[in-house]
Scaffold this motif. Structure first.
Motif, mmCIF file in Angstrom:
data_model
loop_
_atom_site.group_PDB
_atom_site.id
_atom_site.type_symbol
_atom_site.label_atom_id
_atom_site.label_comp_id
_atom_site.label_asym_id
_atom_site.label_seq_id
_atom_site.Cartn_x
_atom_site.Cartn_y
_atom_site.Cartn_z
ATOM 1 N N ARG A 319 -1.275 -22.544 -44.602
ATOM 2 C CA ARG A 319 -0.669 -22.616 -43.266
ATOM 3 C C ARG A 319 -0.502 -24.077 -42.869
ATOM 4 N N LYS A 320 0.659 -24.365 -42.270
ATOM 5 C CA LYS A 320 0.932 -25.724 -41.814
ATOM 6 C C LYS A 320 1.826 -25.645 -40.584
ATOM 7 N N ASN A 321 1.357 -26.266 -39.512
ATOM 8 C CA ASN A 321 2.109 -26.262 -38.256
ATOM 9 C C ASN A 321 2.447 -24.846 -37.796
ATOM 10 N N GLY A 322 1.492 -23.934 -38.020
ATOM 11 C CA GLY A 322 1.685 -22.570 -37.566
ATOM 12 C C GLY A 322 2.524 -21.712 -38.489
ATOM 13 N N ARG A 323 3.048 -22.267 -39.576
ATOM 14 C CA ARG A 323 3.865 -21.498 -40.524
ATOM 15 C C ARG A 323 3.064 -21.173 -41.778
#
Length: 459
Positions: A319-323
């Motif tokens: 997960r990165k920046n909510g994605r």
């Protein structure tokens, strides 16, 4: 005219010897020698009855009488089956076996081959009912003695562990064994403490294992009592979990699942232990939630994708920046982290799209359809080309409407494996289609099948 006595028929005698412990076997005259000498002397005393020794003896030094996993005993029974032996001679009954069940099985073999059983110090004849009864009584006592001895040994070990003594086995990292006591190995203890502390700061057993492996740190290396050297191996996340859950580092020892205060010094304080296990408990819950998410959102190529080295690729995500980003990683990376990877991680969307493109090509290709029809018919299936064309076309039309777990099931029916090809000349994928499963697939998407109903609903 005087009558001459007819000579006795020859009886081939085998001497079987056994001793449970291999101690003192290097002595000039040991227990095996004593048993063998007594057995041969008894055979000589029965020479007038036609008894003669076979050329070979059957010796099992250092083997328990509680089971039949003994090389000489197996050889003896094989020779009996081959009809090479008429009488088995032992010093005592318990030399042959201490198990009543095993003995009854052996007697069955003896009787089928007309073989007699003789104990030098206990005169018995197994061909009579009274002899078998007496043998069974004695053997019952032998088995009882073995079980009591086992209980006594287990009680002794339990009592020693309750006093904090180390009673053998592979020593754990962080300790050495000196006079049956665990003594802290300072260098290894520092590694153990580091595992616990980094679990609080890093929180990832995989990353901790990767860091230790990069530094050349291995599992416990030790030397056995007989001088054999056991080298350490690469640390992985399973080993980290094992260390983090081992209460030995709190100064305790286990016996049958119960932990007792040990005589050794602890490496980890209770406060640090509690903090680490709070992290482990929280992470375990989160991993359980993620597993449920993945089971509902199944990866298309799970269990099908292989790296050029032949190593299986596993689905994962980050997960990165909510994605959420999904990937396929090599087994070594899954186990040892990024430093251990044998192949670059692949974006799931791209590799799955490439495989789906090949699936759609197969579903709409006349050559593929004809090949499927021939395969099903050659295996006794009743299918015609028109039905197959319709079924494969329907599957192609409804593919995007299938749930991910259903796409994974259909892909497994069609595909045996997907290999990544990476050479100097080309990069790509090679799909190996599965011969079995096509008839099931066609049946589902034929007219009035599940796939056909789905198509009609969507329409």
């Amino acid at each position: 005219m005087a009558e001459t006595a007819s000579p006795k028929a020859r009886k081939r005698c085998a001497v079987y010897c056994r001793v449970s412990s291999d101690e003192r076997l290097d002595q000039e005259f040991n227990s095996i020698d004593a048993q063998k000498e007594a057995g041969h002397a008894y055979i000589v005393s029965q020479r007038a009855e036609g008894w003669i020794p076979v050329a070979d003896d059957y010796d099992d030094p250092g083997f328990s009488g509680g089971n039949t996993e003994r090389p000489a005993l197996k050889r003896l029974l094989a020779d009996i089956q081959d009809g090479r032996i008429d009488i088995v001679v032992v010093y005592k009954i318990d030399r042959l076996t201490r198990s009543l069940t095993d003995f009854s099985k052996m007697v069955d073999v003896f009787e089928r081959q007309s073989v007699s059983f003789v104990s030098v110090t206990q005169q018995f004849n197994t061909t009579t009912s009274m002899g078998r009864l007496t043998l069974n009584i004695l053997l019952s006592f032998a088995q009882f003695e073995r079980e009591v001895t086992g209980e006594r040994i287990r009680d002794k070990i339990a009592a020693a562990k309750k006093k904090g003594m180390w009673m053998g086995g592979v020593p754990t990292i962080g300790y050495d064994v000196v006079n049956r006591l665990l003594v802290i190995n300072k260098d290894e203890a520092a590694v153990v403490r580091r595992m616990f502390e980094e679990m609080l700061t890093i929180g990832s057993p995989t990353q901790i294992a990767a860091r230790l492996s990069d530094e050349g740190v291995t599992t416990k290396a030790w030397t056995t009592q007989d001088g054999r050297v056991r080298t350490g191996t690469r640390i992985d996340k399973k080993y980290i979990h094992k260390v983090l859950r081992n209460r030995i580092y709190l100064g305790e020892l286990s016996n049958r699942g119960t932990w007792y205060p040990g005589a050794h010094q602890p490496i980890i304080e209770q406060e640090l232990w509690d903090k680490v296990h709070a992290v482990l408990a929280r992470n375990s819950h989160e991993r359980g939630v993620d597993t449920k998410i993945r089971s509902r959102n199944d990866a298309l190529l799970r269990g099908l994708l292989y790296a050029p080295s032949g190593e299986r690729m596993y689905p994962t995500y980050s997960r990165k920046n909510g994605r959420k980003y999904q990937y396929y990683v090599s087994k070594s990376e899954s186990r040892f982290g990024a430093p251990g990877k044998s192949y670059e991680r692949l974006p799931a969307a791209e590799i799955e799209a490439a495989v789906v493109a090949q699936i759609r090509t197969v579903l709409t290709s006349p050559e593929s359809i004809a090949s499927v029809v021939r395969h099903i018919q050659n295996n006794g299936g009743q299918v015609d080309e028109a039905s197959t064309v319709m079924a494969m076309a329907r599957l192609n039309d409804v593919w995007d409407q299938l749930f991910p777990v259903e796409r994974h099931r259909v892909a497994n029916l069609m595909i045996e494996r997907v290999d990544l090809v990476h050479t100097d000349e080309m990069q790509g994928i090679r799909v190996r289609w599965r011969e079995l499963g096509w008839d099931t697939l066609i049946g589902e998407f034929a007219p009035r099948g599940v796939g056909a109903e789905l198509l009609e609903v969507e329409a």
